[in-house]
Design an enzyme around this catalytic site. Structure first.
Site, PDB file in Angstrom:
ATOM      1  N   LEU A 158       0.858  -1.240  -0.151  1.00  0.00           N
ATOM      2  CA  LEU A 158      -0.040  -0.011  -0.120  1.00  0.00           C
ATOM      3  C   LEU A 158       0.979   1.159   0.037  1.00  0.00           C
ATOM      4  O   LEU A 158       1.918   1.234   0.631  1.00  0.00           O
ATOM      5  CB  LEU A 158      -0.818  -0.094   1.165  1.00  0.00           C
ATOM      6  CG  LEU A 158      -2.086  -1.132   1.400  1.00  0.00           C
ATOM      7  CD1 LEU A 158      -2.921  -0.983   2.725  1.00  0.00           C
ATOM      8  CD2 LEU A 158      -3.019  -1.005   0.047  1.00  0.00           C
ATOM      9  N   ASP A 159       0.238   2.227  -0.676  1.00  0.00           N
ATOM     10  CA  ASP A 159       1.221   3.570  -0.744  1.00  0.00           C
ATOM     11  C   ASP A 159       1.442   4.153   0.795  1.00  0.00           C
ATOM     12  O   ASP A 159       0.496   3.646   1.575  1.00  0.00           O
ATOM     13  CB  ASP A 159       0.331   4.478  -1.534  1.00  0.00           C
ATOM     14  CG  ASP A 159       0.606   4.122  -3.156  1.00  0.00           C
ATOM     15  OD1 ASP A 159       1.494   3.260  -3.330  1.00  0.00           O
ATOM     16  OD2 ASP A 159      -0.170   4.684  -3.807  1.00  0.00           O
ATOM     17  N   LYS A 160       2.284   5.042   0.987  1.00  0.00           N
ATOM     18  CA  LYS A 160       2.706   5.535   2.202  1.00  0.00           C
ATOM     19  C   LYS A 160       1.412   6.064   3.004  1.00  0.00           C
ATOM     20  O   LYS A 160       1.071   5.840   4.225  1.00  0.00           O
ATOM     21  CB  LYS A 160       3.751   6.516   2.295  1.00  0.00           C
ATOM     22  CG  LYS A 160       4.112   7.291   3.588  1.00  0.00           C
ATOM     23  CD  LYS A 160       5.233   8.112   3.485  1.00  0.00           C
ATOM     24  CE  LYS A 160       5.106   9.347   2.589  1.00  0.00           C
ATOM     25  NZ  LYS A 160       3.807  10.349   3.605  1.00  0.00           N
ATOM     26  N   THR A 162      -1.959   5.514   2.053  1.00  0.00           N
ATOM     27  CA  THR A 162      -2.756   4.690   1.749  1.00  0.00           C
ATOM     28  C   THR A 162      -3.403   3.914   3.025  1.00  0.00           C
ATOM     29  O   THR A 162      -2.357   3.414   3.523  1.00  0.00           O
ATOM     30  CB  THR A 162      -3.008   3.932   0.581  1.00  0.00           C
ATOM     31  OG1 THR A 162      -2.943   4.751  -0.569  1.00  0.00           O
ATOM     32  CG2 THR A 162      -4.126   2.951   0.410  1.00  0.00           C
ATOM     33  N   ARG A 263      -5.182   5.530  -7.719  1.00  0.00           N
ATOM     34  CA  ARG A 263      -4.953   6.859  -7.800  1.00  0.00           C
ATOM     35  C   ARG A 263      -4.814   7.566  -9.228  1.00  0.00           C
ATOM     36  O   ARG A 263      -5.615   8.459  -9.571  1.00  0.00           O
ATOM     37  CB  ARG A 263      -3.715   7.136  -7.024  1.00  0.00           C
ATOM     38  CG  ARG A 263      -3.968   7.004  -5.538  1.00  0.00           C
ATOM     39  CD  ARG A 263      -2.416   6.856  -4.783  1.00  0.00           C
ATOM     40  NE  ARG A 263      -1.707   8.125  -4.850  1.00  0.00           N
ATOM     41  CZ  ARG A 263      -0.535   8.640  -4.454  1.00  0.00           C
ATOM     42  NH1 ARG A 263       0.084   7.378  -4.095  1.00  0.00           N
ATOM     43  NH2 ARG A 263      -0.130   9.745  -4.460  1.00  0.00           N
TER      44      ARG A 263
END
Length: 350
Positions: A158-160, A162, A263
């Site tokens: 997961l992105d930072k 998210t 995104r």
């Protein structure tokens, strides 16, 4: 409705096992992969290996097609048997760090975590510690080595900024089993995304390949599959969960798992995620749009305080990689996202 950029290439899963001091992946080329470059197919199949690592494996004859070494440019054919052998990872020298984790489930094979906002999943240039991996190493020393010294146990990311659910493998057998489910698209990952705008549809499939932005290396972008070699098929299913004044709450389901996929896809479709400065989500509500300037100011303050996108992995479903039991986990969005949605619901557009 389908929002399509180019025709995708589908892929099936791979089989993996340990052989002595190497990790082996073997799989058969499917009909839809006929004519794909070997390096491109491998990058799609083996998402835990970087392009440079794959090239080194090909150059060292660690990749074989039908029992013989092959070049990266080899055009695969339906029925080809591909074997990839890679050295077992070196022991990790990362430092365990006592960082609080929200553990949803744990057994001898897997850990399911509700990741907090602001936490990087694994070390990277400029972010060498304070990551999920550092926290996991402090929690216990049983993690799969397939992800290498930097990404032990990491099956997907997961992105930072998210938030939400992730599953981590505690051993190689579990890692292979989970990775196969991702490749076969049987693992279901669902997200809530609060976006700007009002879509003219109730649901859509966004079918648009994603690659590294040619100028801004921090960003990904929708690109033509016939372009550079790092462009990969990306498919996201989106449904409108709730229509809000000026905004839309989307329910998103990943078919593939590319970097920044949701995104990029929502921005590409014209509905950037609120708070996402990288992909056009840093907007403001003007006072003439809402009756009462104070409401607009308060709403803009909430959005500015997000410091990142309103994207939350709320549901994760898969088969237990060793027991075969179906598992489903859910997690409510963080308070700041819930509070912003509540404030938007209270807007009067009269």
């Amino acid at each position: 409705m389908t929002i399509r950029f180019a025709r995708p290439n589908s892929s099936a899963g791979e089989k993996g096992r340990k052989m002595g001091n190497v990790s082996e992946n073997a799989f058969i080329v499917g009909a839809t992969e006929n004519g794909s470059r070997l390096d491109v197919l491998l990058a799609d199949r083996l998402s835990d290996i970087s392009r440079s690592q794959l090239q080194r494996l090909i150059d060292s004859a660690s990749v074989q097609v039908n029992g013989a070494s092959a070049k990266a440019s080899y055009k695969t054919q339906t029925g080809d048997l591909i074997l990839v052998q890679r050295p077992s990872p070196r022991p990790s020298h990362l430092q365990p760090q006592d960082i609080n984790l929200n553990i949803v489930f744990e057994d001898p094979d897997i850990i399911v975590i509700n990741k907090a906002k602001g936490m990087v999943v694994h070390p990277a240039p400029g972010w060498e510690d304070g990551t999920l991996v550092n926290a996991l190493l402090a929690h216990g020393d049983e993690l799969s080595g397939i992800g290498g010294v930097i990404r032990p146990g990491i099956v997907h990311r997961l992105d930072k900024d998210t938030t939400g659910l992730m599953v981590v493998a505690k051993n190689d057998a579990s890692h292979n089993g989970l990775q196969m489910q991702i490749q076969q698209r049987s693992m279901q990952r669902k997200y809530l995304a609060l976006s700007w705008g009002k879509p003219p549809f109730e649901e859509a499939v966004i079918d648009a390949p994603i690659g590294r932005h040619p100028i801004d290396r921090k960003r990904m972008a929708v690109m033509d599959l016939n372009g550079r070699g790092d462009v990969r098929t990306a498919i996201t299913e989106v449904k409108i969960k709730e229509r809000l004044p000026f905004f839309t709450l989307f329910d998103c389901k990943l078919q593939t798992g590319r970097t920044h996929q949701i995104r990029v896809h929502l921005s590409f479709a014209g509905f950037p995620i609120v708070g996402d400065a990288l992909y056009g989500g840093s907007k403001k509500i003007s006072s003439d749009q809402i009756r009462g300037g104070v409401i607009a100011v308060r709403l803009n303050e909430q959005i500015a305080a997000l410091h990142g996108q309103t994207l939350h992995a709320y549901s994760l479903s898969f088969e237990h990689p060793t027991l075969g039991d179906p598992l489903t986990f859910t997690a409510e969005p963080p308070a700041e996202m819930e509070n912003l949605i509540s404030s938007i619901r209270a807007i009067s557009q009269d």
